[in-house]
Scaffold this motif. Sequence first.
Motif, PDB file in Angstrom:
ATOM      1  N   ASP A  13      30.505 -13.219  65.686  1.00 52.68           N
ATOM      2  CA  ASP A  13      31.903 -13.417  66.067  1.00 52.68           C
ATOM      3  C   ASP A  13      32.892 -13.392  64.910  1.00 52.68           C
ATOM      4  O   ASP A  13      33.989 -13.908  65.019  1.00 52.68           O
ATOM      5  N   HIS A  81      24.565 -26.556  65.125  1.00 47.76           N
ATOM      6  CA  HIS A  81      24.343 -25.262  64.473  1.00 47.76           C
ATOM      7  C   HIS A  81      23.460 -25.463  63.259  1.00 47.76           C
ATOM      8  O   HIS A  81      23.727 -26.308  62.407  1.00 47.76           O
ATOM      9  N   ARG A 105      23.327 -15.574  75.441  1.00 43.51           N
ATOM     10  CA  ARG A 105      24.732 -15.454  75.055  1.00 43.51           C
ATOM     11  C   ARG A 105      25.471 -14.432  75.925  1.00 43.51           C
ATOM     12  O   ARG A 105      26.610 -14.672  76.337  1.00 43.51           O
ATOM     13  N   GLY A 136      29.887 -14.103  71.728  1.00 42.15           N
ATOM     14  CA  GLY A 136      30.373 -15.476  71.598  1.00 42.15           C
ATOM     15  C   GLY A 136      31.734 -15.642  72.254  1.00 42.15           C
ATOM     16  O   GLY A 136      32.424 -14.657  72.543  1.00 42.15           O
ATOM     17  N   VAL A 153      43.598 -17.228  69.193  1.00 40.81           N
ATOM     18  CA  VAL A 153      42.207 -17.575  69.472  1.00 40.81           C
ATOM     19  C   VAL A 153      42.066 -19.093  69.581  1.00 40.81           C
ATOM     20  O   VAL A 153      41.406 -19.605  70.500  1.00 40.81           O
ATOM     21  N   PHE A 157      40.709 -21.631  72.725  1.00 44.82           N
ATOM     22  CA  PHE A 157      39.665 -22.650  72.636  1.00 44.82           C
ATOM     23  C   PHE A 157      40.154 -24.030  73.061  1.00 44.82           C
ATOM     24  O   PHE A 157      39.368 -24.860  73.497  1.00 44.82           O
ATOM     25  N   HIS A 253      35.220 -16.407  59.246  1.00 43.64           N
ATOM     26  CA  HIS A 253      35.046 -15.575  60.443  1.00 43.64           C
ATOM     27  C   HIS A 253      36.032 -14.397  60.449  1.00 43.64           C
ATOM     28  O   HIS A 253      36.345 -13.876  61.521  1.00 43.64           O
ATOM     29  N   HIS A 256      39.311 -14.334  63.018  1.00 43.67           N
ATOM     30  CA  HIS A 256      39.126 -15.264  64.132  1.00 43.67           C
ATOM     31  C   HIS A 256      39.363 -16.719  63.738  1.00 43.67           C
ATOM     32  O   HIS A 256      39.476 -17.587  64.581  1.00 43.67           O
TER      33      HIS A 256
HETATM   34  P1  AMP Z   1      29.869 -19.843  71.187  1.00 38.78           P
HETATM   35  O1  AMP Z   1      28.985 -19.419  70.057  1.00 38.78           O
HETATM   36  O2  AMP Z   1      30.049 -18.778  72.210  1.00 38.78           O
HETATM   37  O3  AMP Z   1      29.531 -21.184  71.776  1.00 38.78           O
HETATM   38  O4  AMP Z   1      31.320 -20.032  70.537  1.00 38.78           O
HETATM   39  C1  AMP Z   1      31.466 -20.933  69.479  1.00 38.78           C
HETATM   40  C2  AMP Z   1      32.100 -20.225  68.303  1.00 38.78           C
HETATM   41  O5  AMP Z   1      33.481 -20.119  68.531  1.00 38.78           O
HETATM   42  C3  AMP Z   1      31.973 -21.004  67.010  1.00 38.78           C
HETATM   43  O6  AMP Z   1      30.852 -20.605  66.290  1.00 38.78           O
HETATM   44  C4  AMP Z   1      33.209 -20.631  66.275  1.00 38.78           C
HETATM   45  O7  AMP Z   1      32.974 -19.469  65.550  1.00 38.78           O
HETATM   46  C5  AMP Z   1      34.209 -20.312  67.333  1.00 38.78           C
HETATM   47  N1  AMP Z   1      35.213 -21.374  67.554  1.00 38.78           N
HETATM   48  C6  AMP Z   1      35.001 -22.591  68.055  1.00 38.78           C
HETATM   49  N2  AMP Z   1      36.155 -23.288  68.137  1.00 38.78           N
HETATM   50  C7  AMP Z   1      37.116 -22.466  67.663  1.00 38.78           C
HETATM   51  C8  AMP Z   1      38.541 -22.587  67.480  1.00 38.78           C
HETATM   52  N3  AMP Z   1      39.185 -23.707  67.806  1.00 38.78           N
HETATM   53  N4  AMP Z   1      39.207 -21.546  66.974  1.00 38.78           N
HETATM   54  C9  AMP Z   1      38.540 -20.421  66.636  1.00 38.78           C
HETATM   55  N5  AMP Z   1      37.220 -20.245  66.788  1.00 38.78           N
HETATM   56  C10 AMP Z   1      36.519 -21.243  67.305  1.00 38.78           C
END
Ligand code: AMP
Length: 294
Positions: A13, A81, A105, A136, A153, A157, A253, A256
């Motif tokens: 991501d 993580h 995923r 993600g 982004v 969230f 990231h 992002h």
């Molecule tokens: P997932 O892996 O699909 O559960 O998504 C989680 C990922 O989203 C994390 O590893 C972060 O990279 C990203 N993430 C989580 N919170 C935020 C946020 N507030 N703003 C930007 N990216 C986020």
Amino acid sequence: MRIDLHTHSDASDGTDTPAELVAKAVSSGLDVVAITDHDTTAGWAEAQAALDDAPTSFRLVRGMEMSCEGRGEDGDPVPVHLLAYLFDPADSTFAAERIRQREERVSRLRAMAINIAADYPIDPEEVLARVGTSAGRPHLAAALVEAGVVDSVSEAFEELLSRKSKYFVNKQDAPIDEAVAMIAAAGGVSVIAHARARMRGRLLAIDHIEELAERGLGGLEVDHPDHPEDERVLLNGLARRLGLIVTGSSDYHGDHKEQALGACTTDLDAFDALVARASGAAVLHGRSDARGER
Ligand code: AMP
Ligand code: FE
Ligand code: FE
Ligand code: ZN
């Protein structure tokens, strides 16, 4: 020495290609960068090839960030993580788990996209088309920004994509005890990422960290942009008491997230200890003789 041991590419991501990630690490003055995409090693080969244009003093650590489940401070399961470094990518048990996680995923992101598409103008298939190797929520967030549903982004969230949202769908992560054992069996070193980032949600129980230390956990990520100072102090003390390696990293990231490459870094002693403990893969050096380009 500037050492950043936690970054993402567009294999998961992040928004930089693995080659761009390596080039930016070099140009921003890092000496060591680790590529740690979520649940995939798909970026390794391209990052490795990009070392042709990196100085010989530069080093690449091949790693990953594994989605796990631990025991929360309240006793209930909590997402954790786990960074995995320098493991053998051919270890079949670990490789099979990565495949299982990436399938999880995709189906989970599709389900969330379908939920949201009932109320907002996004196309679930278009969301999945954005995914490199490891899907993600940030991919869905980017689609929501483009559709004008949210401005950023992080705004996506805050509500639509949060764990409390009615659109949220859970995924089955790896029990962290098993993950620590799997990484060790593949010759890698495990480090718990952002363990005290309360802004991300509930926290892993300290006594679970103590148990993991006895079962082969390698280290704790202490300096992380999401860790307030008091939590860094706590984690440092815990690491010293348990004999764990202390790392610091940006969790970059690309576009992002805000944090720049090298926003937090790892001490050379800790890096050396991590490398000495690993046996699954080597640290790779840059192959360009060009001087004065940094
Ligand atoms: P997932 O892996 O699909 O559960 O998504 C989680 C990922 O989203 C994390 O590893 C972060 O990279 C990203 N993430 C989580 N919170 C935020 C946020 N507030 N703003 C930007 N990216 C986020
Ligand atoms: Fe991420
Ligand atoms: Fe993470
Ligand atoms: Zn990360």
